[in-house]
Design an enzyme around this catalytic site. Structure first.
Site, PDB file in Angstrom:
ATOM      1  CB  SER A 144      74.514  41.416 -32.923  1.00 50.65           C
ATOM      2  OG  SER A 144      73.700  42.566 -32.783  1.00 50.65           O
ATOM      3  CE1 TYR A 164      69.954  38.296 -32.173  1.00 54.25           C
ATOM      4  CE2 TYR A 164      70.712  40.470 -31.527  1.00 54.25           C
ATOM      5  CZ  TYR A 164      70.640  39.455 -32.460  1.00 54.25           C
ATOM      6  OH  TYR A 164      71.258  39.603 -33.682  1.00 54.25           O
TER       7      TYR A 164
HETATM    8  C1  BGC Z   1      69.366  42.383 -34.892  1.00 54.79           C
HETATM    9  C2  BGC Z   1      68.451  43.237 -35.746  1.00 54.79           C
HETATM   10  C3  BGC Z   1      68.680  44.700 -35.471  1.00 54.79           C
HETATM   11  C4  BGC Z   1      70.165  45.050 -35.507  1.00 54.79           C
HETATM   12  C5  BGC Z   1      70.442  46.488 -35.090  1.00 54.79           C
HETATM   13  C6  BGC Z   1      70.768  42.838 -35.085  1.00 54.79           C
HETATM   14  O1  BGC Z   1      71.647  42.032 -34.374  1.00 54.79           O
HETATM   15  O2  BGC Z   1      69.195  41.010 -35.248  1.00 54.79           O
HETATM   16  O3  BGC Z   1      67.094  42.904 -35.500  1.00 54.79           O
HETATM   17  O4  BGC Z   1      67.991  45.481 -36.426  1.00 54.79           O
HETATM   18  O5  BGC Z   1      70.882  44.186 -34.670  1.00 54.79           O
HETATM   19  O6  BGC Z   1      69.755  46.856 -33.932  1.00 54.79           O
END
Ligand code: BGC
Length: 292
Positions: free
Chosen positions: A177, A190
């Site tokens: 991410s 996360y």
């Molecule tokens: C998340 C999303 C988010 C995106 C940008 C991703 O890793 O799971 O929920 O919209 O990052 O912020």
């Protein structure tokens, strides 16, 4: 591609094209290769599974609970003339991971590509976050990537080179991410899991590159999937999201699928240990478009 009027209206108001460019015809650049995609029954994983199959790979579609959705992915791949199987399993549970790799290799005779995509969010203000929320996210997003990458490396080592299908002995793509580098208030579990994926991926890439195993991450920005519905499903939310995206459109799952097909292919043979941000520029500090 399903239409999304909010994005169309937003783009039209700014004189931008509202649609993605038409999908390029698939080139069979993964012909003869076998792939396993985790979390492939929906969202980004689904698009990657379909994309790999269209590029000629045989694909194991992993899912945890949603057998019906996974069947839909298998049906779509079959309708395209591709070959795929469903493999159930929770990536955070060691024996289930071992079983799903065993099923994949039994069906396809080898494994060339792992796309470790399964991931989830359990959001909470930091002082309200429960230990269960912390653990669940680390277990799936980080420990799951460890267990799957380890099973893949063991398989790659055991089977050796397969020069008839790829120059590399094996490819691992971690779906991470932008939040492996962008801090994210309210999502500490996360962001910590994705930061962990970055150095797990890079350390592993360094360790196995001499075996001709390539390990890389794709780091998606805001992609239109169920995980972040609240960020794109109203014009107000979409407008606020676009403040964070210099390219001024939300990402679509196929944006990630196309990157994954390329990164898994020999076109990317000299690429090892990178974070490939597929984010419309979200990591470019868009606040500085005017400030600073
Ligand atoms: C998340 C999303 C988010 C995106 C940008 C991703 O890793 O799971 O929920 O919209 O990052 O912020």
């Amino acid at each position: 591609m399903p239409s999304f009027p909010i994005a169309d209206d937003y783009a039209r108001a700014r004189g931008l094209p509202s649609d993605l460019p038409p999908e390029r015809p698939p080139a069979p650049i993964l012909k003869g290769q076998a792939a396993l995609v985790t979390g492939a029954s929906s969202g980004i994983g689904r698009a990657i599974a379909i994309g790999l199959a269209r590029a000629g790979a045989r694909v194991a579609v992993n899912y945890r609970k949603s057998a019906a959705e996974a069947d839909g992915v298998l049906a779509e791949i079959a309708a395209d003339g591709g070959e795929a199987i469903g493999v159930q399993g929770d990536v955070s549970v060691e024996d289930q991971v071992e079983a799903m790799f065993a099923r994949t290799v039994a069906a396809f005779g080898a494994l060339d590509i792992l796309v470790s995509n399964a991931g989830l969010q359990q959001d909470a203000a930091f002082d309200e976050m429960t230990l269960d929320q912390w653990r669940r996210v680390i277990d799936v997003n980080l420990t799951g990537q460890f267990l799957c990458a380890r099973a893949a490396v063991r398989q790659f080592k055991a089977q050796g080179l397969r020069p008839e299908v790829s120059t590399a002995r094996g490819k691992i793509i971690c779906i991470s991410s932008v939040h492996d580098v962008i801090p994210w208030a309210g999502h500490v579990n996360y962001a910590a899991s994705k930061g962990g994926v970055m150095l797990m991926m890079k350390s592993l890439a360094q360790e196995v590159a001499p075996l001709r195993i390539r390990v890389n991450s794709i780091c998606p920005g805001a992609i239109r999937t169920p995980i972040n519905t609240q960020a794109w499903s109203t014009p107000e939310a979409y407008g606020a999201l676009m403040d964070l995206v210099p390219y001024k459109r939300i990402g679509e799952p196929q944006d990630i699928a196309q990157a994954a097909v390329w990164l898994a292919s020999d076109y990317a043979d000299y690429i090892s240990g990178i974070n490939l941000y597929v984010d419309g520029g979200m990591t470019l500090y868009p606040g500085f478009e005017e400030g600073g």
